[in-house]
Scaffold this motif. Sequence first.
Motif, PDB file in Angstrom:
ATOM      1  N   TYR A   1       0.834  -1.199   0.000  1.00 34.60           N
ATOM      2  CA  TYR A   1       0.000   0.000   0.000  1.00 34.60           C
ATOM      3  C   TYR A   1       0.871   1.251   0.000  1.00 34.60           C
ATOM      4  CZ  TYR A   1      -3.984   3.000   1.197  1.00 34.60           C
ATOM      5  OH  TYR A   1      -4.949   3.959   1.190  1.00 34.60           O
ATOM      6  N   LYS A   2       1.914   1.241   0.823  1.00 31.10           N
ATOM      7  CA  LYS A   2       2.838   2.373   0.877  1.00 31.10           C
ATOM      8  C   LYS A   2       3.541   2.561  -0.461  1.00 31.10           C
ATOM      9  CE  LYS A   2       3.240   3.933   5.287  1.00 31.10           C
ATOM     10  NZ  LYS A   2       3.533   5.305   5.747  1.00 31.10           N
TER      11      LYS A   2
ATOM     12  N   GLY B   1       1.550   4.325  -3.142  1.00 31.02           N
ATOM     13  CA  GLY B   1       1.396   5.770  -3.005  1.00 31.02           C
ATOM     14  C   GLY B   1       2.712   6.507  -3.025  1.00 31.02           C
TER      15      GLY B   1
ATOM     16  N   MET C   1       2.797   8.807  -7.802  1.00 31.47           N
ATOM     17  CA  MET C   1       1.363   8.932  -7.612  1.00 31.47           C
ATOM     18  C   MET C   1       1.007  10.214  -6.879  1.00 31.47           C
ATOM     19  SD  MET C   1      -0.411   6.754  -9.151  1.00 31.47           S
ATOM     20  CE  MET C   1      -1.888   7.381  -8.395  1.00 31.47           C
ATOM     21  N   GLN C   2       1.875  10.680  -5.981  1.00 35.87           N
ATOM     22  CA  GLN C   2       1.594  11.925  -5.274  1.00 35.87           C
ATOM     23  C   GLN C   2       1.542  13.098  -6.244  1.00 35.87           C
ATOM     24  OE1 GLN C   2       4.288  12.424  -1.932  1.00 35.87           O
ATOM     25  NE2 GLN C   2       4.139  10.265  -1.427  1.00 35.87           N
TER      26      GLN C   2
ATOM     27  N   ASN D   1      -1.598  12.698  -8.383  1.00 33.19           N
ATOM     28  CA  ASN D   1      -2.812  13.015  -7.639  1.00 33.19           C
ATOM     29  C   ASN D   1      -3.098  14.506  -7.661  1.00 33.19           C
ATOM     30  OD1 ASN D   1      -3.513  10.422  -6.974  1.00 33.19           O
ATOM     31  ND2 ASN D   1      -2.618  10.475  -4.935  1.00 33.19           N
TER      32      ASN D   1
ATOM     33  N   GLU E   1      -8.152  10.002  -1.699  1.00 30.89           N
ATOM     34  CA  GLU E   1      -6.796  10.498  -1.837  1.00 30.89           C
ATOM     35  C   GLU E   1      -6.540  11.056  -3.231  1.00 30.89           C
ATOM     36  OE1 GLU E   1      -4.461   7.124  -0.755  1.00 30.89           O
ATOM     37  OE2 GLU E   1      -4.987   7.244   1.359  1.00 30.89           O
TER      38      GLU E   1
ATOM     39  N   ALA F   1      -7.396   9.682  -5.924  1.00 31.98           N
ATOM     40  CA  ALA F   1      -7.193   8.617  -6.894  1.00 31.98           C
ATOM     41  C   ALA F   1      -8.507   8.130  -7.496  1.00 31.98           C
ATOM     42  CB  ALA F   1      -6.464   7.439  -6.235  1.00 31.98           C
TER      43      ALA F   1
ATOM     44  N   TYR G   1       0.567   1.537  -9.757  1.00 33.54           N
ATOM     45  CA  TYR G   1      -0.372   1.804  -8.674  1.00 33.54           C
ATOM     46  C   TYR G   1      -1.481   0.753  -8.635  1.00 33.54           C
ATOM     47  CZ  TYR G   1      -4.133   4.116  -6.094  1.00 33.54           C
ATOM     48  OH  TYR G   1      -5.147   4.395  -5.206  1.00 33.54           O
TER      49      TYR G   1
END
Length: 254
Positions: free
Chosen positions: A22-23, A26, A30-31, A34, A153, A155, A213
Amino acid sequence: MDDTPELPQPVKAELDMLARRYKRAGGLGMQVLNVIGVTAESLIDRLPKELRGRLDRATEVALAAGMRTAHGSRGMLKDQPDWLNSAFTTAMGAAGGFGGLPTAMAEIPVTTMVLLRIIEGVAAEHGFDTESENVQFDVIQVFAAAGPLGRGEGADLGFLTSRMALSGGTVRAMITRVAPRFATVLGQKLAAQTVPVLGAMAGAATNYAFTSYYNEMAHVHFGLRRLAIEADLPHDDLVEHLRVRIERPRVKAA
């Protein structure tokens, strides 16, 4: 929720692994995407309610059609390794981004279908019956949602909104922000000629980031469901245990 003594050690180890996935999903790529996705979503939110409703329905229809195509392809083409999936979607993104909005509009549905097929492949890897309507629904849910924790988030339908945001004027804006001196010295004409190159790079990078992702998030989603079945534990309880691990600073991407 803290770990309790009755939670078996193998289950804890599996949850730790899913937290790392999961970490990793992201990560920095992806940050950044986003931020682009949220910008696109804010533009969509400003559309008239009736038009937004039509857009939502059209997206649902497109996803359902993409899911049917993705599922139908399983009888003709076996699941591919992660590196080949990433290479294919990256190449598709470059081709779609190079020609701007017209080519992006033609490429995005194909890439969407491939992403859905990748997620379905992960479901099969975890032992789920891809013929089941429930599993196919979960595949679409993984594509459309921010993950099993249910946190918004940026996404939500992030792939579609990010790719649309990277079309046309947004790429030109990237030139002026990233290399203003370049644009000033070479002039608007040459800067405009650079748009296809930047568009290709942006499309390729976006597709690569989202492919990674969705692959990771699919493993988290279906890994949790498989663990709930095998350990005979409530799925919601496992989600809470996963949440605790993700929020711990010591859980880092591998």
